[in-house]
Design an enzyme around this catalytic site. Structure first.
Site, PDB file in Angstrom:
ATOM      1  CB  THR A 125       3.499   7.543  -0.593  1.00 41.00           C
ATOM      2  OG1 THR A 125       3.673   7.185   0.924  1.00 41.00           O
ATOM      3  CG2 THR A 125       5.013   8.209  -0.937  1.00 41.00           C
ATOM      4  CG  ASP A 126       1.448   8.377   4.443  1.00 39.28           C
ATOM      5  OD1 ASP A 126       2.289   7.514   3.979  1.00 39.28           O
ATOM      6  OD2 ASP A 126       0.624   7.938   5.460  1.00 39.28           O
ATOM      7  CD  GLU A 127       6.646   5.747   3.063  1.00 36.17           C
ATOM      8  OE1 GLU A 127       7.810   5.605   3.356  1.00 36.17           O
ATOM      9  OE2 GLU A 127       5.967   4.450   3.035  1.00 36.17           O
ATOM     10  CE1 TYR A 153       7.839   4.282  -2.579  1.00 34.58           C
ATOM     11  CE2 TYR A 153       7.515   5.082  -0.351  1.00 34.58           C
ATOM     12  CZ  TYR A 153       7.224   4.686  -1.677  1.00 34.58           C
ATOM     13  OH  TYR A 153       5.810   4.589  -1.725  1.00 34.58           O
ATOM     14  CE  LYS A 157       5.311   7.287  -4.926  1.00 33.00           C
ATOM     15  NZ  LYS A 157       4.573   6.561  -6.449  1.00 33.00           N
TER      16      LYS A 157
HETATM   17  P1  NAD Z   1       4.559  -2.650  -5.731  1.00 31.95           P
HETATM   18  O1  NAD Z   1       5.733  -2.594  -5.586  1.00 31.95           O
HETATM   19  O2  NAD Z   1       3.467  -3.728  -5.309  1.00 31.95           O
HETATM   20  O3  NAD Z   1       3.939  -2.864  -7.378  1.00 31.95           O
HETATM   21  C1  NAD Z   1       4.846  -1.754  -8.327  1.00 31.95           C
HETATM   22  C2  NAD Z   1       4.395  -2.472  -9.595  1.00 31.95           C
HETATM   23  O4  NAD Z   1       5.296  -1.514 -10.755  1.00 31.95           O
HETATM   24  C3  NAD Z   1       5.095  -3.743 -10.064  1.00 31.95           C
HETATM   25  O5  NAD Z   1       4.257  -4.381 -10.944  1.00 31.95           O
HETATM   26  C4  NAD Z   1       6.104  -3.544 -11.014  1.00 31.95           C
HETATM   27  O6  NAD Z   1       6.634  -4.374 -11.858  1.00 31.95           O
HETATM   28  C5  NAD Z   1       5.933  -2.161 -11.679  1.00 31.95           C
HETATM   29  N1  NAD Z   1       7.114  -1.229 -12.054  1.00 31.95           N
HETATM   30  C6  NAD Z   1       8.279  -1.174 -11.443  1.00 31.95           C
HETATM   31  N2  NAD Z   1       9.031  -0.271 -11.933  1.00 31.95           N
HETATM   32  C7  NAD Z   1       8.441  -0.072 -13.341  1.00 31.95           C
HETATM   33  C8  NAD Z   1       8.983   0.624 -14.338  1.00 31.95           C
HETATM   34  N3  NAD Z   1       9.912   1.123 -14.501  1.00 31.95           N
HETATM   35  N4  NAD Z   1       8.031   0.523 -15.599  1.00 31.95           N
HETATM   36  C9  NAD Z   1       6.788  -0.100 -15.377  1.00 31.95           C
HETATM   37  N5  NAD Z   1       6.468  -0.776 -14.451  1.00 31.95           N
HETATM   38  C10 NAD Z   1       7.200  -0.840 -13.241  1.00 31.95           C
HETATM   39  O7  NAD Z   1       3.735  -1.484  -5.386  1.00 31.95           O
HETATM   40  P2  NAD Z   1       2.405  -1.031  -4.659  1.00 31.95           P
HETATM   41  O8  NAD Z   1       2.512  -1.307  -3.348  1.00 31.95           O
HETATM   42  O9  NAD Z   1       1.190  -1.516  -5.461  1.00 31.95           O
HETATM   43  O10 NAD Z   1       2.340   0.648  -4.945  1.00 31.95           O
HETATM   44  C11 NAD Z   1       1.689   1.033  -5.941  1.00 31.95           C
HETATM   45  C12 NAD Z   1       2.098   2.736  -6.055  1.00 31.95           C
HETATM   46  O11 NAD Z   1       1.279   3.133  -4.708  1.00 31.95           O
HETATM   47  C13 NAD Z   1       3.421   3.124  -5.719  1.00 31.95           C
HETATM   48  O12 NAD Z   1       3.589   4.196  -6.877  1.00 31.95           O
HETATM   49  C14 NAD Z   1       3.503   3.586  -4.556  1.00 31.95           C
HETATM   50  O13 NAD Z   1       4.605   4.705  -4.403  1.00 31.95           O
HETATM   51  C15 NAD Z   1       2.250   3.952  -3.900  1.00 31.95           C
HETATM   52  N6  NAD Z   1       1.896   3.621  -2.568  1.00 31.95           N
HETATM   53  C16 NAD Z   1       2.061   2.567  -2.018  1.00 31.95           C
HETATM   54  C17 NAD Z   1       1.392   2.395  -0.782  1.00 31.95           C
HETATM   55  C18 NAD Z   1       1.303   1.001  -0.110  1.00 31.95           C
HETATM   56  O14 NAD Z   1       1.217   1.093   1.107  1.00 31.95           O
HETATM   57  N7  NAD Z   1       1.772  -0.261  -0.782  1.00 31.95           N
HETATM   58  C19 NAD Z   1       1.114   3.602   0.044  1.00 31.95           C
HETATM   59  C20 NAD Z   1       1.243   4.627  -0.534  1.00 31.95           C
HETATM   60  C21 NAD Z   1       1.482   4.783  -1.814  1.00 31.95           C
HETATM   61  P1  TYD Z   2       6.764  -1.376   5.400  1.00 36.53           P
HETATM   62  O1  TYD Z   2       5.751  -2.346   4.955  1.00 36.53           O
HETATM   63  O2  TYD Z   2       8.131  -1.774   4.602  1.00 36.53           O
HETATM   64  O3  TYD Z   2       6.042   0.034   4.786  1.00 36.53           O
HETATM   65  P2  TYD Z   2       6.697   1.424   5.022  1.00 36.53           P
HETATM   66  O4  TYD Z   2       7.800   1.477   5.574  1.00 36.53           O
HETATM   67  O5  TYD Z   2       6.450   2.076   3.657  1.00 36.53           O
HETATM   68  O6  TYD Z   2       5.773   2.253   6.094  1.00 36.53           O
HETATM   69  O7  TYD Z   2       6.827  -1.107   6.756  1.00 36.53           O
HETATM   70  C1  TYD Z   2       5.935  -0.704   7.647  1.00 36.53           C
HETATM   71  C2  TYD Z   2       6.231  -0.766   9.041  1.00 36.53           C
HETATM   72  O8  TYD Z   2       6.761  -2.036   9.587  1.00 36.53           O
HETATM   73  C3  TYD Z   2       7.530   0.220   8.962  1.00 36.53           C
HETATM   74  O9  TYD Z   2       7.503   0.717  10.520  1.00 36.53           O
HETATM   75  C4  TYD Z   2       8.742  -0.778   9.064  1.00 36.53           C
HETATM   76  C5  TYD Z   2       8.142  -1.895   9.963  1.00 36.53           C
HETATM   77  N1  TYD Z   2       8.871  -3.251   9.549  1.00 36.53           N
HETATM   78  C6  TYD Z   2       9.273  -4.217  10.332  1.00 36.53           C
HETATM   79  O10 TYD Z   2       9.029  -4.090  11.509  1.00 36.53           O
HETATM   80  N2  TYD Z   2       9.755  -5.384   9.940  1.00 36.53           N
HETATM   81  C7  TYD Z   2       9.771  -5.911   8.689  1.00 36.53           C
HETATM   82  O11 TYD Z   2      10.130  -6.785   8.204  1.00 36.53           O
HETATM   83  C8  TYD Z   2       9.270  -4.876   7.631  1.00 36.53           C
HETATM   84  C9  TYD Z   2       9.368  -5.356   6.258  1.00 36.53           C
HETATM   85  C10 TYD Z   2       8.790  -3.560   8.132  1.00 36.53           C
END
Ligand code: NAD
Ligand code: TYD
Length: 337
Positions: A125-127, A153, A157
């Site tokens: 992630t970019d975080e 988090y 990562k």
């Molecule tokens: P999500 O929370 O929707 O899904 C996570 C999945 O991983 C779930 O199906 C969960 O059951 C499974 N999981 C959790 N712990 C586990 C374990 N110990 N063993 C096996 N499975 C497990 O997450 P997402 O949004 O789909 O993100 C996927 C990946 O992308 C993550 O690594 C996250 O850090 C990264 N990412 C997400 C975003 C975003 O905007 N959602 C952005 C950048 C990077």
């Molecule tokens: P989120 O979807 O949790 O992703 P991330 O924190 O990983 O970027 O949140 C996106 C942005 O939205 C973040 O600045 C926090 C804000 N946010 C709210 O304002 N209200 C909410 O209920 C949530 C979940 C997030």
């Protein structure tokens, strides 16, 4: 080609599996998922009857179970999506983030090394770069930006990324890492900003905006992210990090107002609430490297992607209503192959 995808019952992993089986119909995909609260078998419903798809229940931090799955399937490629992914939850309970995101990655790396996989790809992630100031729109995250994390988090990562780079160098393992901006699209768990706001608005319940809603995120349609991962796996240089994002920066409040307007709902549903502790101000990716080296550019504009996402939530009300009621946990699946 056998691809082992972890976290495939989640948002991005689920979309990735759909895309991979559609675009590479001769590939076999094995999904390993622990089915935490974020794992939803209903997300995998469209591929469940596909003979090239197999589900294995398993925790990536469980060494014995992961070894068993690798022995059974002997994957060529491993893509690690599995993670605890919600910043707010990491503030309340960091321990599980360290276990899954760091130890889980180590267990997968060890198994990938022992079984000689031809590629291990880490979805990051970019975080990990921390945040950028709101008053410097000229600044972007590049792959050279120092790691500087804000939340448990992002720290977990970043730990996983460093472990991947260490394994690439020490053991000369074929590893790549992608660091992506905020994704949105179908099958997104309704605890993250966009799906939470869309589903709340559809139910006419308040939309909780943290602080003044001025924090900025760089939004990427999930399918564009999936295509970037495929390009990195095919042509990415080993041991390299690729930033994935598309100059789609929006203030949270503007995202919320846009989706309310697309849904035909009033702005009076917005409720400003206490800010998140340590809230990152702005994320913004410079995607020059992946664009220059691999020819990747996002195809979906934010307006089109948001429209498609909202339509998906309107047309798939059962999916998110089952999440909210807890019914999604009742679905069962047999592993196959
Ligand atoms: P999500 O929370 O929707 O899904 C996570 C999945 O991983 C779930 O199906 C969960 O059951 C499974 N999981 C959790 N712990 C586990 C374990 N110990 N063993 C096996 N499975 C497990 O997450 P997402 O949004 O789909 O993100 C996927 C990946 O992308 C993550 O690594 C996250 O850090 C990264 N990412 C997400 C975003 C975003 O905007 N959602 C952005 C950048 C990077
Ligand atoms: P989120 O979807 O949790 O992703 P991330 O924190 O990983 O970027 O949140 C996106 C942005 O939205 C973040 O600045 C926090 C804000 N946010 C709210 O304002 N209200 C909410 O209920 C949530 C979940 C997030």
């Amino acid at each position: 080609m056998k691809i082992l995808v972890t976290g495939g019952a989640g948002f991005i992993g689920g979309n990735y599996i759909h895309e991979r089986l559609k675009n590479y119909p001769t590939n076999q995909v094995i999904c390993v998922d622990a089915l935490t609260y974020a794992g939803n078998l209903e997300t995998l419903e469209p591929v469940m009857k596909n003979p090239n798809f197999c589900f294995e229940l398993g925790d990536i931090a469980d060494e014995a179970r992961i070894k068993e799955i690798f022995e059974k399937h002997k994957p060529d490629i491993v893509i690690n999506f599995a993670a605890e992914s919600h910043v707010d939850r990491s503030i309340g309970n960091p321990g599980v983030f360290l276990k899954t995101n760091i130890i889980g990655t180590q267990v997968l790396l060890d198994a990938s090394r022992a079984f000689g996989v031809s590629r291990y790809h880490q979805v990051s992630t970019d975080e990990v770069y921390g945040d950028l100031p709101l008053d410097r729109p000229d600044l972007f995250f590049t792959e050279e930006t120092p790691i500087h994390t804000s939340s448990p988090y992002s720290a977990s990562k970043a730990g996983a990324d460093l472990l991947c780079l260490a394994y690439a160098r020490t053991y000369k393992m074929p590893i790549t890492i992608s660091r992506c901006s905020n994704n949105y699209g179908p099958y997104h768990f309704p605890e993250k900003l966009i799906p939470l706001m869309v589903t709340n608005a559809m139910q006419d319940i308040p939309l909780p905006v943290y602080g003044k809603g001025e924090n900025v995120r760089d939004w990427l349609y999930v399918i564009d992210h999936c295509h970037a991962i495929d390009l990195i796996i095919q042509n990415g240089r080993l041991g390299e990090v690729y930033n994935v994002g598309g100059h789609n920066e929006r203030r949270n409040i503007d995202v919320v107002k846009t989706l309310l307007s697309q849904l035909g709902k009033p702005e009076s549903l917005i409720k400003y609430v206490t800010d998140r502790p340590g809230h990152d101000l702005r994320y913004a990716i410079d995607p020059s490297k992946i664009s220059r080296e691999l020819g990747w550019l996002p195809k979906t504009s934010f307006d089109d992607g948001l429209r498609q996402t909202i339509d998906w939530y309107i047309n798939n009300r059962g999916w998110w209503e089952n999440v909210l009621s807890g019914k999604y946990k009742e679905m069962k699946i047999e592993s196959r192959f």
